[in-house]
Design a protein around this motif. Structure first.
Motif, short mmCIF file in Angstrom:
data_model
loop_
_atom_site.label_atom_id
_atom_site.label_comp_id
_atom_site.label_asym_id
_atom_site.label_seq_id
_atom_site.Cartn_x
_atom_site.Cartn_y
_atom_site.Cartn_z
N PHE A 96 -90.32 -5.17 -23.94
CA PHE A 96 -88.90 -5.13 -23.58
C PHE A 96 -88.35 -3.82 -24.14
O PHE A 96 -88.36 -3.60 -25.35
CB PHE A 96 -88.17 -6.33 -24.17
CG PHE A 96 -88.57 -7.65 -23.55
CD1 PHE A 96 -87.79 -8.23 -22.57
CD2 PHE A 96 -89.74 -8.28 -23.95
CE1 PHE A 96 -88.16 -9.44 -21.99
CE2 PHE A 96 -90.13 -9.50 -23.37
CZ PHE A 96 -89.33 -10.07 -22.39
N THR A 97 -87.88 -2.95 -23.25
CA THR A 97 -87.54 -1.59 -23.66
C THR A 97 -86.13 -1.19 -23.24
O THR A 97 -85.58 -1.69 -22.26
CB THR A 97 -88.52 -0.58 -23.03
OG1 THR A 97 -88.34 -0.56 -21.61
CG2 THR A 97 -89.96 -0.95 -23.35
N ASP A 98 -85.58 -0.28 -24.00
CA ASP A 98 -84.28 0.31 -23.67
C ASP A 98 -84.43 1.07 -22.35
O ASP A 98 -85.25 1.98 -22.24
CB ASP A 98 -83.87 1.27 -24.80
CG ASP A 98 -82.44 1.76 -24.67
OD1 ASP A 98 -82.05 2.15 -23.55
OD2 ASP A 98 -81.72 1.75 -25.68
N PRO A 99 -83.65 0.70 -21.32
CA PRO A 99 -83.82 1.33 -20.01
C PRO A 99 -83.37 2.79 -19.95
O PRO A 99 -83.64 3.48 -18.97
CB PRO A 99 -82.97 0.46 -19.08
CG PRO A 99 -81.93 -0.14 -19.97
CD PRO A 99 -82.61 -0.35 -21.30
N ARG A 100 -82.71 3.27 -21.01
CA ARG A 100 -82.20 4.64 -20.98
C ARG A 100 -83.28 5.68 -21.20
O ARG A 100 -83.09 6.86 -20.89
CB ARG A 100 -81.11 4.81 -22.05
CG ARG A 100 -79.86 3.99 -21.79
CD ARG A 100 -78.90 4.06 -22.96
NE ARG A 100 -79.44 3.42 -24.16
CZ ARG A 100 -78.79 3.37 -25.33
NH1 ARG A 100 -77.60 3.93 -25.45
NH2 ARG A 100 -79.35 2.76 -26.36
#
Length: 357
Positions: free
Chosen positions: A178-182
């Motif tokens: 689960f990752t920061d989409p930025r």
């Protein structure tokens, strides 16, 4: 003077530190490993992280599995000092029945989550400069069940497969991050266990953190995570116990790794396989800060705390809680020594090579 810390570094990190010391601006990523109560020896370092990177403007990645994800999520909270204090207090003061079920442990974990992350979900996923990545696994086959007998058979099969080759884990579990989409996480692509990548949002961050620490048989698997493929999600440490990953870093950048040990164990099932070591290429820019053997010998029981403490102290929760509080308090000397070594330049003399292939 520096008797409480052990410093280990990969080849490039060793060069950087011996030539110019430690500079927080060089850090691209902070890593957090699985390990349950072992994290208490890092409680002091976790508080120091906020001070070390307080003036940060460019993105700083936080990558964690299991308890590492729980810790680093606190750093990304709206009020990190308060979040870390609450997390430490609630974690230390866990109490269970003599034979707790997975449902009981899961319920208590949810309460801890509510206490330290409540209201910070949006801030954590939109932090001005922190980029959080949470590592989990999605179970396959019998590993999707929470029935103790079925799950035990699955774990036995997983252990046997892993004994033959670590790559066999792919038949039992799938890596999901689960990752920061930025921003793209600084370790993609991954070829050993190609991950499913899910955007970390305000609506799924709690479930992602819970899943990352959901130890099979100890806690219930997490299901119905928003935005993620359907399935049963469990502890990210099954594959990424100590994060033996190809961290991307520029020639002048570091991966900062406060750790319980001065060594890296790739996966959860590798604990009984001492020959399993991280790849040298993965560790090239990594700096590990760990408690020294001398520090550990002074702890209650002469050891780093772990989940076995719940059994060692069963029926004597007050004694366990007192021991864990002392360990968390004593851990501040690790942070003090590291900060002093970095400020004085002595770190260049203290750092040693990390053990790897």
């Amino acid at each position: 003077m520096y008797e409480s810390i052990e410093l280990r570094a990969g080849s490039r990190a060793l060069e950087l530190i011996r030539d110019g010391g430690f500079k927080p601006d060089r850090v691209r990523t902070i890593a957090g490993a699985s390990g349950g109560p072992k994290w208490l020896v890092l409680a002091g370092m976790d508080r120091a992280l906020r001070i070390m990177f307080s003036g940060r403007t460019r993105p700083l990645h936080l990558v964690g599995s299991s308890i590492g994800a729980w810790r680093l999520a606190g750093l990304a909270a709206k009020d990190p000092v308060k979040a870390m204090e609450i997390f430490e207090d609630r974690y230390v003061n866990q109490r269970y029945s003599r034979r707790p079920t997975a449902a009981e442990v899961t319920e208590e974990s949810r309460r801890i989550m509510d206490a330290y992350m409540g209201g910070s979900e949006g801030h954590a996923v939109r932090h001005p400069f922190l980029r959080l990545t949470i590592i989990t696994v999605r179970a396959k086959g019998m590993g999707r069940s929470d029935l103790p007998l079925v799950l035990s058979l699955n774990l036995a099969g997983t252990a046997m497969g892993n004994m033959i080759a670590r790559s066999n884990l792919r038949f039992f579990y799938e890596r999901v991050i689960f990752t920061d989409p930025r921003e793209v996480p600084p370790f993609l692509p991954l070829s050993d266990f190609p991950p499913v990548q899910v955007s970390l949002t305000e609506m799924n961050i709690r479930d992602a953190i819970m899943a990352s620490g959901s130890i099979p048989l100890v806690m219930s698997g997490v299901r119905g995570i928003e935005g993620a493929p359907a399935g049963t999600y469990r502890d990210g440490g099954i594959i990424d116990y100590h994060l033996d990953m190809p961290f991307a870093a520029g020639p002048e950048e570091l991966i900062f790794y406060p750790h319980f040990y001065d060594r890296i164990i790739p996966g959860w099932f590798d604990k009984s396989h001492p020959r399993r070591k991280p790849l040298a290429a993965h560790m090239a820019n990594v700096l590990i800060v760990a408690p020294s053997r001398r520090f550990v010998e002074r702890l209650p029981g002469g050891k780093i705390p772990d989940r076995d403490d719940f059994w060692l102290y069963r029926g004597r929760d007050d004694e366990r809680i007192a021991a864990w509080k002392k360990i968390a308090l004593d851990s501040r000397v690790i942070a003090d020594e590291f900060l002093e070594a970095a400020a004085s330049g002595k770190i260049s003399e203290l750092v040693k090579p990390v053990d790897c292939h």
